[in-house]
Design a protein around this motif. Structure first.
Motif, PDB file in Angstrom:
ATOM      1  N   GLU A 331      27.043  47.726  20.616  1.00  0.00           N
ATOM      2  CA  GLU A 331      26.138  47.529  19.479  1.00  0.00           C
ATOM      3  C   GLU A 331      25.374  46.214  19.604  1.00  0.00           C
ATOM      4  OE1 GLU A 331      28.442  48.031  15.909  1.00  0.00           O
ATOM      5  OE2 GLU A 331      28.444  50.215  16.110  1.00  0.00           O
ATOM      6  N   GLY A 332      24.990  45.883  20.849  1.00  0.00           N
ATOM      7  CA  GLY A 332      24.168  44.706  21.097  1.00  0.00           C
ATOM      8  C   GLY A 332      24.923  43.404  21.141  1.00  0.00           C
ATOM      9  N   ARG A 333      26.254  43.432  20.966  1.00  0.00           N
ATOM     10  CA  ARG A 333      27.053  42.207  20.951  1.00  0.00           C
ATOM     11  C   ARG A 333      28.065  42.225  22.100  1.00  0.00           C
ATOM     12  NH1 ARG A 333      26.905  39.527  15.886  1.00  0.00           N
ATOM     13  NH2 ARG A 333      25.732  40.677  14.319  1.00  0.00           N
ATOM     14  N   THR A 334      28.316  41.023  22.652  1.00  0.00           N
ATOM     15  CA  THR A 334      29.323  40.896  23.707  1.00  0.00           C
ATOM     16  C   THR A 334      30.702  40.997  23.075  1.00  0.00           C
ATOM     17  OG1 THR A 334      27.850  39.406  24.913  1.00  0.00           O
ATOM     18  CG2 THR A 334      30.136  39.500  25.626  1.00  0.00           C
ATOM     19  N   GLN A 335      31.359  42.129  23.295  1.00  0.00           N
ATOM     20  CA  GLN A 335      32.655  42.361  22.662  1.00  0.00           C
ATOM     21  C   GLN A 335      33.771  41.618  23.392  1.00  0.00           C
ATOM     22  OE1 GLN A 335      34.880  46.303  22.729  1.00  0.00           O
ATOM     23  NE2 GLN A 335      34.004  46.382  20.675  1.00  0.00           N
ATOM     24  N   ARG A 336      33.735  41.640  24.742  1.00  0.00           N
ATOM     25  CA  ARG A 336      34.755  40.930  25.517  1.00  0.00           C
ATOM     26  C   ARG A 336      34.251  40.744  26.943  1.00  0.00           C
ATOM     27  NH1 ARG A 336      36.833  46.200  25.455  1.00  0.00           N
ATOM     28  NH2 ARG A 336      37.318  47.058  27.533  1.00  0.00           N
ATOM     29  N   THR A 337      34.906  39.851  27.658  1.00  0.00           N
ATOM     30  CA  THR A 337      34.609  39.591  29.063  1.00  0.00           C
ATOM     31  C   THR A 337      35.890  39.778  29.865  1.00  0.00           C
ATOM     32  OG1 THR A 337      32.903  37.993  28.462  1.00  0.00           O
ATOM     33  CG2 THR A 337      33.742  37.892  30.695  1.00  0.00           C
ATOM     34  N   CYS A 338      35.809  40.534  30.954  1.00  0.00           N
ATOM     35  CA  CYS A 338      36.969  40.784  31.803  1.00  0.00           C
ATOM     36  C   CYS A 338      36.680  40.270  33.211  1.00  0.00           C
ATOM     37  CB  CYS A 338      37.296  42.276  31.858  1.00  0.00           C
ATOM     38  SG  CYS A 338      37.685  43.001  30.253  1.00  0.00           S
ATOM     39  N   GLU A 339      37.648  39.614  33.814  1.00  0.00           N
ATOM     40  CA  GLU A 339      37.483  39.056  35.161  1.00  0.00           C
ATOM     41  C   GLU A 339      38.567  39.610  36.084  1.00  0.00           C
ATOM     42  OE1 GLU A 339      37.786  34.921  34.307  1.00  0.00           O
ATOM     43  OE2 GLU A 339      35.699  34.724  33.672  1.00  0.00           O
ATOM     44  N   PHE A 340      38.153  39.949  37.316  1.00  0.00           N
ATOM     45  CA  PHE A 340      39.063  40.549  38.293  1.00  0.00           C
ATOM     46  C   PHE A 340      38.872  39.875  39.654  1.00  0.00           C
ATOM     47  CE2 PHE A 340      37.886  43.666  35.139  1.00  0.00           C
ATOM     48  CZ  PHE A 340      39.088  44.264  34.784  1.00  0.00           C
ATOM     49  N   ILE A 341      39.931  39.880  40.451  1.00  0.00           N
ATOM     50  CA  ILE A 341      39.875  39.401  41.829  1.00  0.00           C
ATOM     51  C   ILE A 341      40.086  40.605  42.743  1.00  0.00           C
ATOM     52  CG2 ILE A 341      40.802  37.809  43.534  1.00  0.00           C
ATOM     53  CD1 ILE A 341      39.466  36.466  41.126  1.00  0.00           C
ATOM     54  N   LEU A 342      39.171  40.787  43.716  1.00  0.00           N
ATOM     55  CA  LEU A 342      39.210  41.936  44.618  1.00  0.00           C
ATOM     56  C   LEU A 342      39.645  41.500  46.008  1.00  0.00           C
ATOM     57  CD1 LEU A 342      35.855  43.616  43.523  1.00  0.00           C
ATOM     58  CD2 LEU A 342      38.127  43.863  42.520  1.00  0.00           C
ATOM     59  N   ASP A 343      40.243  42.436  46.742  1.00  0.00           N
ATOM     60  CA  ASP A 343      40.795  42.109  48.062  1.00  0.00           C
ATOM     61  C   ASP A 343      39.797  42.320  49.199  1.00  0.00           C
ATOM     62  OD1 ASP A 343      40.635  44.829  48.130  1.00  0.00           O
ATOM     63  OD2 ASP A 343      42.715  45.191  48.692  1.00  0.00           O
ATOM     64  N   LYS A 344      38.542  42.520  48.886  1.00  0.00           N
ATOM     65  CA  LYS A 344      37.491  42.603  49.891  1.00  0.00           C
ATOM     66  C   LYS A 344      36.334  41.701  49.458  1.00  0.00           C
ATOM     67  CE  LYS A 344      39.460  45.798  52.443  1.00  0.00           C
ATOM     68  NZ  LYS A 344      40.786  45.619  51.817  1.00  0.00           N
ATOM     69  N   GLY A 345      35.593  41.197  50.436  1.00  0.00           N
ATOM     70  CA  GLY A 345      34.468  40.319  50.132  1.00  0.00           C
ATOM     71  C   GLY A 345      33.295  40.632  51.041  1.00  0.00           C
ATOM     72  N   GLN A 346      32.883  39.646  51.836  1.00  0.00           N
ATOM     73  CA  GLN A 346      31.773  39.859  52.742  1.00  0.00           C
ATOM     74  C   GLN A 346      32.167  40.683  53.957  1.00  0.00           C
ATOM     75  OE1 GLN A 346      30.088  36.025  53.606  1.00  0.00           O
ATOM     76  NE2 GLN A 346      29.612  35.598  51.465  1.00  0.00           N
ATOM     77  N   ASP A 347      33.444  41.027  54.076  1.00  0.00           N
ATOM     78  CA  ASP A 347      33.876  41.897  55.170  1.00  0.00           C
ATOM     79  C   ASP A 347      33.538  43.355  54.907  1.00  0.00           C
ATOM     80  OD1 ASP A 347      35.638  41.717  53.054  1.00  0.00           O
ATOM     81  OD2 ASP A 347      37.422  42.067  54.249  1.00  0.00           O
ATOM     82  N   VAL A 348      33.032  43.677  53.719  1.00  0.00           N
ATOM     83  CA  VAL A 348      32.480  45.004  53.447  1.00  0.00           C
ATOM     84  C   VAL A 348      31.086  44.813  52.862  1.00  0.00           C
ATOM     85  CG1 VAL A 348      34.754  46.021  53.036  1.00  0.00           C
ATOM     86  CG2 VAL A 348      33.446  45.131  51.100  1.00  0.00           C
ATOM     87  N   SER A 349      30.289  45.852  52.857  1.00  0.00           N
ATOM     88  CA  SER A 349      28.941  45.753  52.300  1.00  0.00           C
ATOM     89  C   SER A 349      29.004  45.603  50.784  1.00  0.00           C
ATOM     90  CB  SER A 349      28.126  46.994  52.664  1.00  0.00           C
ATOM     91  OG  SER A 349      28.664  48.144  52.021  1.00  0.00           O
ATOM     92  N   GLN A 350      27.920  45.067  50.220  1.00  0.00           N
ATOM     93  CA  GLN A 350      27.863  44.906  48.768  1.00  0.00           C
ATOM     94  C   GLN A 350      27.977  46.263  48.078  1.00  0.00           C
ATOM     95  OE1 GLN A 350      24.108  43.559  47.176  1.00  0.00           O
ATOM     96  NE2 GLN A 350      25.040  42.678  45.353  1.00  0.00           N
ATOM     97  N   GLU A 351      27.329  47.282  48.638  1.00  0.00           N
ATOM     98  CA  GLU A 351      27.365  48.611  48.032  1.00  0.00           C
ATOM     99  C   GLU A 351      28.790  49.165  47.999  1.00  0.00           C
ATOM    100  OE1 GLU A 351      25.326  47.642  50.420  1.00  0.00           O
ATOM    101  OE2 GLU A 351      23.450  47.507  49.277  1.00  0.00           O
TER     102      GLU A 351
END
Length: 664
Positions: A331-351
């Motif tokens: 409804e146009g408002r930032t309800q929450r922010t979630c942050e995650f750490i992933l086990d892949k980075g530049q070793d895979v494509s952005q897509e």
């Protein structure tokens, strides 16, 4: 998961051993085309027998462990790209060296393949698929829909079919606070309440006597504390019917789905009805609940003027790790922010990173918006959008904002993802562990006598033999040691660029006996890296041999990130995404940056000297004053005559001459 997936088919080479770094594409090609023990067909031959139907494929290593899961519209065509190494992703050669066998599952549609792929990844957690770094269970807010009186709870449990989950919440405090606020707005039982559990047990034993149980609770029930303070609806005391309780549950679900305007509308209608009935006590309670909601809206940032439901997902990638940040806008408002750490980075494509995270995240949540904003186009965006739309029950599509408010907010997501990743790396000591791993890997791959605790790297920068300079950067214990950096002007007269001669000169000066004895140049390096391929390595070896020094040396070529070593004609190829490759590239890039910076300083200084020397009336004193005042030729060119004349000791006539010379 499709209801009736096709049969599980097997293929592969038994007993294939795992390769060790370094690796190359030739080894991977030989591996997939080699026949198995007992004359079994090769992987290439087995893939040729795979059907052309939609489905999922599972690559396995020699131990039978699933190391990668993928989906395909045409199984044979997609798997053929792997075994022929025509897939241009950097990880494919290494992965195919590990592959010893495969399975595949045939389904009816590509959409079923997408759902099945996500389930298989959740089941096997393959190494080469994108996943959460720590794979911990994130907290959710759940409604136990399978109960006669559904309760709300904070949980990290695996998903149950009779429970509806909202989240995930990466901040456990925010999840608990949301439950607390929610129960102030709409009374609902908690699954941890002892009295609610007692009523649940009674209903489970006598499911057909719900009305009778309500009467028993009304006569003999023990009201819980939450009922007395207005946060419990009174199930334990028979104070509410199943129908009224179901309305409360529906309101809670709308609240958690972000449809708070509907909740506010319902409460206002209830308050008006209570006032008309002269039930002012109930109207007062509802008013206090509305005040809680209004206070909550005041704390939330309005990011869109329209009441849109959007998730914005930003990423920040390091070499083998990434941070993801999700802004949940309702409804146009930032309800929450979630942050995650992933086990892949530049070793895979952005897509691949974005697609993998989107599938993982929305597989575990029922809170799906009408739009998901990401920073890149996905090949299977339409397929993922159809999957999300089916889960949501309404249209949901993936969108890549190019400009405007959405693009600005997506950049904010990316900054938050970067900060989340930095906090994780500091908290876990990830950078230090990875540095130690890199030094040990370099020791093994380059056949060094010990880990290279001191690495020196040299780079040459020139333009057709003019302004030729060299840089020396030093990494101590895997980290830049800038106090040890040095830069050199090449003294040899060169008519054109000659890295061979330049490299010999700078190494001769750095490793001359007087320099080796000079404490300001530090100790003898454990590894010498030269920026370039075989010619630069040969120049370094020739110079070191002339000086009688035995220092381990290698050359790093820019094109294919190949490491040239003196003891083998074939370059060493460090595995993509490995800590060792990341470190040696970091050393090489730092040497290049330092050399380019010095080269540009000399070039700009020479240009400044030659131009101002042409101006009559400008001598060394005035030249220094002018450059001190403006700092660079760019600012001097942008200056007016009056600006130049404001420099102490520069007359208007001289300022005009400088101005005209720069314009000419």
């Amino acid at each position: 998961m499709p209801k009736m997936p096709g049969p599980l088919h097997h293929g592969g080479l038994p007993g294939t051993s795992l390769p060790v770094a370094p690796f190359d594409e030739r080894a991977a090609a030989d591996h997939v085309s080699a026949a198995g023990e007992g004359g079994l067909p090769s992987l290439v031959e087995q893939v040729a027998q795979v059907p052309t139907d939609p489905g999922c494929y599972l690559w396995k290593d020699a131990a039978g462990e699933v190391i990668y899961v993928g989906k395909a519209k045409n199984l044979r065509a997609r798997m053929k790209q792997y075994v022929t190494l025509s897939d241009d992703r950097e990880k494919i050669p290494l992965m195919m060296q590990l592959v010893a066998s495969f399975d595949y599952i045939v389904v009816d549609t590509e959409h079923e393949a997408l759902v099945l792929e996500r389930n298989l990844i959740a089941q096997y957690h393959p190494y080469f698929n994108v996943d959460y770094k720590d794979d911990k269970s994130y907290p959710y807010i759940a409604i136990t829909k399978g109960d006669a009186f559904p309760a709300i709870k904070y949980t990290r449990e695996r998903h149950r079919p009779d429970t509806r989950y909202f989240g995930p919440y990466t901040d456990s405090r925010a999840a608990r606070e949301t439950i607390d606020i929610l129960r102030k707005v709409t009374p609902i039982c908690t699954a941890s309440c002892a009295e609610w559990k007692r009523v649940k047990r009674l209903l489970e034993k006598n499911p057909a006597d719900a009305d009778l149980l309500a009467l028993v609770c009304a006569q003999k029930g023990r009201p819980c504390f939450d009922y007395h303070v207005g946060r419990g609806p009174g199930v334990c005391a028979g104070a509410i019917s199943q129908e009224d309780y179901a309305r409360n549950v529906k309101r809670v679900e709308r609240f958690l789905s972000g449809r708070r305007s509907e909740v506010i509308g319902d409460l206002k209608a209830d308050m008006a009805e209570a006032a008309e009935s002269l039930d002012f006590e109930r109207a007062g309670r509802i008013k206090r609940r509305l005040e809680v909601l209004n206070g909550l809206d005041d704390r939330q940032q309005v990011v869109f003027p329209a009441q849109v439901d959007i998730d914005l997902i930003g990423f920040y990638r390091e070499e083998t790790i990434a941070g993801a940040c999700v802004f949940v806008v309702r409804e146009g408002r930032t309800q929450r922010t979630c942050e995650f750490i992933l086990d892949k980075g530049q070793d895979v494509s952005q897509e691949e990173l974005v697609s993998g995270f989107v599938k993982r995240y929305y597989d575990e949540t029922s809170d799906i918006p009408s739009e998901v904003d990401i920073a890149c186009d996905l090949e299977d965006a339409d397929l993922i959008g159809a999957w999300l739309s089916e889960k949501r029950g309404r249209v949901c599509h993936l969108h890549r904002p190019q400009r405007g408010e959405k693009r600005h907010l997506l950049e904010t997501c990316e900054r938050n993802a970067r900060h989340a990743l930095m906090r994780y790396m500091i908290r876990t000591g990830y950078a230090d562990d990875r540095t130690n791993q890199a030094l040990l890997q370099l020791e093994s791959a380059l056949a060094l006598p010990a880990p290279p605790l001191r690495i020196e790297c040299f780079d040459i920068s020139t333009i057709h033999g003019r302004f030729t300079v060299a840089s020396m950067v030093v990494f101590t214990n895997g980290k830049p040691d800038k106090s040890q950096y040095r830069r050199f002007k090449i003294r040899a007269e060169l008519d054109e660029a000659n890295d061979f001669v330049s490299m010999q000169e700078v190494l001769g000066r750095r490793y001359a006996p007087e320099r080796m004895a000079d404490e300001r140049f530090g100790s003898r390096p454990d590894l010498l890296v030269v920026d370039g391929g075989k010619p630069q390595l040969t120049a370094a070896l020739t110079q070191l041999e002339g000086l009688g020094l035995d220092i381990p040396v290698c050359g790093l070529a820019k094109a294919d990130e190949e490491v040239f070593v003196p003891w083998d004609e074939t370059p060493v190829v460090l595995p993509t995404g490995s800590a060792s490759l990341y470190l040696i590239k970091q050393v090489r890039d730092e040497a290049h940056r330092f050399a380019i910076t010095f080269h540009r300083e000399l070039r700009d200084k020479a240009m400044t000297v030659s131009i101002l020397d042409e101006v009559e009336g400008v001598g060394p004193v005035r030249k220094r004053a002018i450059m001190k005042r403006f700092g660079s030729m760019k600012r001097l060119r942008e200056a007016s005559v009056e600006d130049i004349a404001s420099v102490q000791g520069v007359s208007v006539d001289v300022a005009q001459a400088v101005y005209d010379t720069l314009r000419s």
